[in-house]
Write an enzyme that holds these catalytic residues in place. Sequence first.
Site, PDB file in Angstrom:
ATOM      1  N   ALA A  10       0.860  -1.190   0.000  1.00  0.00           N
ATOM      2  CA  ALA A  10       0.000   0.000   0.000  1.00  0.00           C
ATOM      3  C   ALA A  10       0.893   1.235   0.000  1.00  0.00           C
ATOM      4  O   ALA A  10       1.690   1.430   0.929  1.00  0.00           O
ATOM      5  CB  ALA A  10      -0.903   0.001   1.224  1.00  0.00           C
ATOM      6  N   GLY A  11       0.777   2.055  -1.042  1.00  0.00           N
ATOM      7  CA  GLY A  11       1.607   3.253  -1.182  1.00  0.00           C
ATOM      8  C   GLY A  11       2.704   3.013  -2.197  1.00  0.00           C
ATOM      9  O   GLY A  11       3.606   2.197  -1.968  1.00  0.00           O
ATOM     10  N   GLY A  13       4.743   5.502  -3.691  1.00  0.00           N
ATOM     11  CA  GLY A  13       5.463   6.752  -3.879  1.00  0.00           C
ATOM     12  C   GLY A  13       6.957   6.454  -4.000  1.00  0.00           C
ATOM     13  O   GLY A  13       7.366   5.447  -4.579  1.00  0.00           O
ATOM     14  N   THR A  14       7.783   7.311  -3.409  1.00  0.00           N
ATOM     15  CA  THR A  14       9.241   7.159  -3.522  1.00  0.00           C
ATOM     16  C   THR A  14       9.683   5.763  -3.095  1.00  0.00           C
ATOM     17  O   THR A  14      10.402   5.069  -3.826  1.00  0.00           O
ATOM     18  CB  THR A  14       9.928   8.211  -2.608  1.00  0.00           C
ATOM     19  OG1 THR A  14       9.457   9.495  -2.976  1.00  0.00           O
ATOM     20  CG2 THR A  14      11.435   8.156  -2.726  1.00  0.00           C
ATOM     21  N   ALA A  44      -2.005  -1.079  -3.549  1.00  0.00           N
ATOM     22  CA  ALA A  44      -3.020  -0.038  -3.358  1.00  0.00           C
ATOM     23  C   ALA A  44      -2.328   1.305  -3.501  1.00  0.00           C
ATOM     24  O   ALA A  44      -1.264   1.519  -2.910  1.00  0.00           O
ATOM     25  CB  ALA A  44      -3.661  -0.145  -1.976  1.00  0.00           C
ATOM     26  N   GLU A 131      12.390  -1.960   9.992  1.00  0.00           N
ATOM     27  CA  GLU A 131      13.775  -1.477   9.926  1.00  0.00           C
ATOM     28  C   GLU A 131      13.902  -0.126   9.225  1.00  0.00           C
ATOM     29  O   GLU A 131      14.707   0.727   9.613  1.00  0.00           O
ATOM     30  CB  GLU A 131      14.656  -2.517   9.225  1.00  0.00           C
ATOM     31  CG  GLU A 131      16.131  -2.199   9.204  1.00  0.00           C
ATOM     32  CD  GLU A 131      16.700  -1.993  10.605  1.00  0.00           C
ATOM     33  OE1 GLU A 131      16.891  -0.818  10.978  1.00  0.00           O
ATOM     34  OE2 GLU A 131      16.959  -2.973  11.324  1.00  0.00           O
ATOM     35  N   ILE A 138      20.226   1.941   7.561  1.00  0.00           N
ATOM     36  CA  ILE A 138      21.109   1.478   8.642  1.00  0.00           C
ATOM     37  C   ILE A 138      20.361   0.442   9.489  1.00  0.00           C
ATOM     38  O   ILE A 138      19.264   0.719   9.967  1.00  0.00           O
ATOM     39  CB  ILE A 138      21.539   2.651   9.560  1.00  0.00           C
ATOM     40  CG1 ILE A 138      22.277   3.720   8.761  1.00  0.00           C
ATOM     41  CG2 ILE A 138      22.400   2.148  10.715  1.00  0.00           C
ATOM     42  CD1 ILE A 138      22.658   4.955   9.590  1.00  0.00           C
ATOM     43  N   LYS A 207      11.393   8.840  15.443  1.00  0.00           N
ATOM     44  CA  LYS A 207      12.413   7.784  15.371  1.00  0.00           C
ATOM     45  C   LYS A 207      13.050   7.567  16.747  1.00  0.00           C
ATOM     46  O   LYS A 207      13.270   6.430  17.179  1.00  0.00           O
ATOM     47  CB  LYS A 207      13.482   8.174  14.338  1.00  0.00           C
ATOM     48  CG  LYS A 207      12.931   8.174  12.916  1.00  0.00           C
ATOM     49  CD  LYS A 207      13.850   8.902  11.955  1.00  0.00           C
ATOM     50  CE  LYS A 207      13.357   8.788  10.520  1.00  0.00           C
ATOM     51  NZ  LYS A 207      14.024   9.712   9.598  1.00  0.00           N
TER      52      LYS A 207
END
Length: 439
Positions: A10-11, A13-14, A44, A131, A138, A207
Site C-alpha cells: 500500500a503506497g 510513492g518514492t 493499493a 527497519e 542502517i 524515530k
Amino acid sequence: MADALKIGIAGLGTVGASLVRIVQERQEMLATTCGRAIEIVAVAARDRNRDRGVDLSKAAWYDNAVALASEADIDVFVELMGGAGGPAHASVKSALNRGIHVVTANKALLSAHGIELAGIAEERGALLNYEAAVAGGIPVIKALRESMTGNSISRVYGIMNGTCNYILTQMEKEGLSFEDCLKEAQRLGYAEADPAFDIEGNDTAHKLSILTSLAFGTAIAADDIYLEGITNISIEDIHAAADLGYRIKLLGVAQRTESGIEQRVHPTMVPYESVIAQVDGVTNAVAIESDILGELLMVGPGAGGNATASAVLGDIADIAKSRPGAQHVPAFGRPAAALLPYKRARMRSHEGGYFIRLKVLDRTGVFASIAAHMAENDISLESIMQHSKHYMDAAEPKTIILVTHATFEASVREAISSIKGEGYLVGEPQVIRIERPKP
Ligand SMILES: NC(=O)C1=CN([C@@H]2O[C@H](COP(=O)(O)OP(=O)(O)OC[C@H]3O[C@@H](n4cnc5c(N)ncnc54)[C@H](O)[C@@H]3O)[C@@H](O)[C@H]2O)C=CC1
Ligand SMILES: N[C@@H](CC=O)C(=O)O
Ligand code: NA
C-alpha cells in the site's frame, strides 16, 4: 522450493515504487537467498494511471488500502503510505488482526501506535517489522532488537533525519539558502509528504521514541521528548560554530540519567573532529553506548527510495526465511506487556555545554553584566567573545558569543532570563547545546 511469499503493498510513492522495481529486477537472487520467490500480488495507491516506471500488470489493484489489508490473499502487508493514523493505522491493524505479517517504514505510525500494534502482532502470531522506519538503510532496529540483547544501554543518539542533515550540509558547504536546500531534499525524495515534520524535528522525535523503547525496554513516550527543529539555525550560527571548532547537527538523544530517561531532539554543536560531525548530506549516524559491547557507531544512507526500500526488502526477506509456527522476536524486543513504564528526566536537569549568542546594545558594562549573571548561576565559561562587523559604530548592536563548560539547562535559562531583564538585549538569544561524544 517453498511456495512464493505473496506480498501486498500500500503506497507506491518514492519508497513503494523503488521497492517494486528492486523486487522485480532481483527476482532470481531473492528466490535463491530466501528459499522462495517473492511475488507482488496486490497493490493499493491513489492514482492508477501514474507512470511509476514499474510493471504492475500482474498485481491486483485496490483503490482502498484497508480493503487490501483486510481482504487480499497475501502473506505480508507492506505499508508505505505514511501518516500516524488514518488508512495507515487502520490497514496495519487489520492485517495484523488477520495474522498477516506487516512491514512498514512508517515511524509516525509506530511512534503513535507501536505498542498497540506490537500487542496485536504477538497475539496473532504475526511479525511487525520496521527497519526502514529509523535511519533508513542502517540496520539499527535489528542491532538493538536482536544483536545487542543482554546489553544494558546508557545512551543512544544520532543524526536520524536525512533532510535536515542535507540542508545543514548544503547551507555550510555550498552556501545555499535554507529554502533552496529543502526544495532539493524534496526533489530527491528525502523529505516527508509534509516537510514540516523534518525541519521542525518531529520526524527525528518519532524515530527517537522508537529507539528509546528498544534501548531501555520502556513503553514509547513520544510526547515526553524535548523538541527543537532546525528552522531557527542561520548561516551565522553555522559559521560561528565552525570558528569555534564545531559543526551543527540535528541530533536525537536518549540517555539514562539519575532521575529518569532524557529524550531530546535539538540542533547540537559537535566537535569538528568527531565522526558524527563529518557525517554529511542525507547520511545518518546512530551511536549506541552499552556495557558489554561498548560504543557502536553505524553510519549510512538515511533516506531516499533505494536506501529505504533496501531496509523494507530486508524485513520482507526475514519473513520469507522464517519458519511457520516459529516463535517471533517481539516488535520492541520484549513482549509488549513487559515493556516498563517510561520515567522522564526533566529537560531542566539536562547537563552539558552551551553555545549562547546574544545581540546587545553597545553600552559600557554589558560584557561585565553578562559575565556576572553567568557566575551568579554557577556557569563556568570556556570562552566569551565579541563579534562585530561594526566595531567603530556605537549605534550598531554587538554580538557576544559565550561557550560554557558543562552546566545545567535550568541555570542557563535562569541566566538568560536575568540578562533579558537588563534591557540591553536586542532580539532573542540563540542557544545551541553542545554534545561531546565519549572520548
Ligand atoms: N522517503 C524516504 O526517504 C523515507 C520514507 N519513509 C517512510 O516511508 C513511507 C513512504 O514514504 P515515501 O514513499 O517517501 O512517501 P510518498 O509520499 O512518496 O509516497 C506515499 C504514497 O502513498 C500514497 N498514499 C497515501 N495515502 C494513501 C491511501 N490512503 N491509499 C493508497 N495510497 C496512499 C500516496 O499517494 C503516495 O504515492 C512514509 O511513512 C515515510 O515516512 C521512511 C524512511 C525513508
Ligand atoms: N524524511 C525522512 C525520511 C526518512 O526517514 C528523512 O529525511 O530522514
Ligand atoms: Na534502519
